[in-house]
Design a protein around this motif. Sequence first.
Motif, short mmCIF file in Angstrom:
data_model
loop_
_atom_site.label_atom_id
_atom_site.label_comp_id
_atom_site.label_asym_id
_atom_site.label_seq_id
_atom_site.Cartn_x
_atom_site.Cartn_y
_atom_site.Cartn_z
N ILE A 124 -60.97 97.90 -34.00
CA ILE A 124 -62.11 98.70 -34.44
C ILE A 124 -62.29 98.58 -35.94
CG2 ILE A 124 -62.98 101.07 -34.65
CD1 ILE A 124 -61.58 101.60 -31.91
N TRP A 125 -61.18 98.62 -36.70
CA TRP A 125 -61.28 98.50 -38.16
C TRP A 125 -61.83 97.13 -38.56
CZ3 TRP A 125 -62.25 100.29 -42.53
CH2 TRP A 125 -61.96 99.59 -43.70
N VAL A 126 -61.35 96.07 -37.93
CA VAL A 126 -61.83 94.73 -38.27
C VAL A 126 -63.31 94.59 -37.94
CG1 VAL A 126 -61.66 92.29 -37.60
CG2 VAL A 126 -59.61 93.56 -38.20
N ALA A 127 -63.72 95.13 -36.81
CA ALA A 127 -65.14 95.06 -36.44
C ALA A 127 -65.99 95.84 -37.45
CB ALA A 127 -65.34 95.62 -35.03
N PHE A 128 -65.54 97.04 -37.82
CA PHE A 128 -66.27 97.84 -38.79
C PHE A 128 -66.34 97.12 -40.14
CE2 PHE A 128 -66.23 101.04 -42.19
CZ PHE A 128 -67.44 101.67 -41.92
N GLN A 129 -65.21 96.55 -40.54
CA GLN A 129 -65.17 95.83 -41.82
C GLN A 129 -66.12 94.64 -41.79
OE1 GLN A 129 -61.33 94.26 -42.72
NE2 GLN A 129 -62.06 93.08 -44.43
N ALA A 130 -66.09 93.87 -40.71
CA ALA A 130 -66.93 92.67 -40.64
C ALA A 130 -68.40 93.02 -40.49
CB ALA A 130 -66.49 91.80 -39.47
N TRP A 131 -68.72 94.02 -39.72
CA TRP A 131 -70.11 94.34 -39.44
C TRP A 131 -70.77 95.17 -40.53
CZ3 TRP A 131 -68.94 96.14 -33.81
CH2 TRP A 131 -68.74 95.03 -33.01
N VAL A 132 -70.03 96.04 -41.17
CA VAL A 132 -70.67 96.97 -42.10
C VAL A 132 -70.28 96.69 -43.55
CG1 VAL A 132 -70.96 99.40 -42.73
CG2 VAL A 132 -70.83 98.75 -40.33
N ILE A 133 -69.02 96.83 -43.85
CA ILE A 133 -68.57 96.74 -45.24
C ILE A 133 -68.86 95.37 -45.84
CG2 ILE A 133 -66.57 96.87 -46.77
CD1 ILE A 133 -65.39 98.94 -44.84
N MET A 134 -68.42 94.32 -45.17
CA MET A 134 -68.59 92.98 -45.74
C MET A 134 -70.07 92.58 -45.76
SD MET A 134 -65.72 92.42 -46.85
CE MET A 134 -66.26 90.96 -47.67
N LYS A 135 -70.84 93.02 -44.79
CA LYS A 135 -72.28 92.71 -44.81
C LYS A 135 -72.94 93.34 -46.04
CE LYS A 135 -72.38 90.58 -40.88
NZ LYS A 135 -71.40 89.54 -40.91
N LEU A 136 -72.58 94.59 -46.33
CA LEU A 136 -73.15 95.25 -47.50
C LEU A 136 -72.75 94.55 -48.79
CD1 LEU A 136 -72.70 99.00 -46.52
CD2 LEU A 136 -74.81 97.69 -46.58
N ILE A 137 -71.48 94.16 -48.88
CA ILE A 137 -71.01 93.47 -50.09
C ILE A 137 -71.72 92.13 -50.25
CG2 ILE A 137 -69.00 92.31 -51.10
CD1 ILE A 137 -67.28 94.60 -49.96
N TYR A 157 -68.93 84.86 -53.87
CA TYR A 157 -67.89 83.98 -53.33
C TYR A 157 -66.61 84.75 -53.01
CZ TYR A 157 -70.92 80.21 -54.98
OH TYR A 157 -71.99 79.38 -55.20
N LEU A 158 -66.25 85.71 -53.88
CA LEU A 158 -65.06 86.53 -53.61
C LEU A 158 -65.25 87.38 -52.35
CD1 LEU A 158 -64.01 87.72 -57.17
CD2 LEU A 158 -62.78 86.15 -55.67
N GLY A 159 -66.44 87.93 -52.16
CA GLY A 159 -66.72 88.72 -50.96
C GLY A 159 -66.61 87.90 -49.69
N ILE A 160 -67.19 86.69 -49.73
CA ILE A 160 -67.10 85.79 -48.57
C ILE A 160 -65.66 85.37 -48.31
CG2 ILE A 160 -67.77 83.51 -47.71
CD1 ILE A 160 -70.46 83.93 -49.21
N ALA A 161 -64.95 85.05 -49.38
CA ALA A 161 -63.54 84.65 -49.23
C ALA A 161 -62.70 85.81 -48.67
CB ALA A 161 -62.98 84.20 -50.58
N PHE A 162 -62.94 87.02 -49.17
CA PHE A 162 -62.21 88.18 -48.66
C PHE A 162 -62.50 88.40 -47.18
CE2 PHE A 162 -61.88 92.70 -47.71
CZ PHE A 162 -60.55 92.92 -48.03
N SER A 163 -63.75 88.25 -46.80
CA SER A 163 -64.12 88.42 -45.40
C SER A 163 -63.38 87.42 -44.51
CB SER A 163 -65.63 88.25 -45.24
OG SER A 163 -66.00 88.37 -43.90
N PHE A 164 -63.41 86.15 -44.88
CA PHE A 164 -62.71 85.14 -44.09
C PHE A 164 -61.20 85.35 -44.11
CE2 PHE A 164 -66.65 82.61 -44.54
CZ PHE A 164 -66.86 82.36 -43.19
N PHE A 165 -60.65 85.68 -45.28
CA PHE A 165 -59.21 85.89 -45.38
C PHE A 165 -58.76 87.07 -44.53
CE2 PHE A 165 -55.61 88.10 -47.34
CZ PHE A 165 -54.65 87.11 -47.23
#
Length: 179
Positions: A124-137, A157-165
């Motif tokens: 649930i946390w990973v889904a929330f992070q990927a769908w909401v937090i990282m999209k906003l960033i 670039y840091l936001g995208i890298a953090f999302s993938f990492f």
Amino acid sequence: MSMTLDQVFLEAYKEGSSFDGLNSETKTTVQELSKQINSDFASPNGDYYSLETQENIAREAAHRLSKVLSSKAEASRAEIQKEWGDIVGDFYRTQGWGHPTQKTKPKKVLSQDQKIVRELAPYIWVAFQAWVIMKLIIYYFGIEAADNPDETPVFLYLGIAFSFFSLFFFAWRKFKKGD
């Protein structure tokens, strides 16, 4: 499925006397006492009891209470609480009725529902992070990069890298755990 201490107490009480034959006030009082087993029968020296020992103490307390109450036809709430106080006092006077203690706290036995929640929480946390937090960033820094095309979009670039990492780390951790 393991029972909680109050369930163990009530089952042991029912073994010792007829729980169904009690009046409603006595039943309610016994049920209230069952809910305070953990606090009433804590280790007298600050150590811990194993889960098995805690169940044995709950059973012994229930048997002692049922034995005392079986000799009284109708016991009032005050009488039951007095008898309970005597049982708890005897527990501490005799240093825990001779039950062994341990220095480390026993591991809590999780119910099936708790296991499911603990298993689902990371997903649930990973889904929330990927769908909401990282999209906003990514949207924010993407808009900033579009507004200022002369500057290098480092934070994008840091936001995208953090999302993938973070997604890679989650997948690696779950793979390593064997899930």
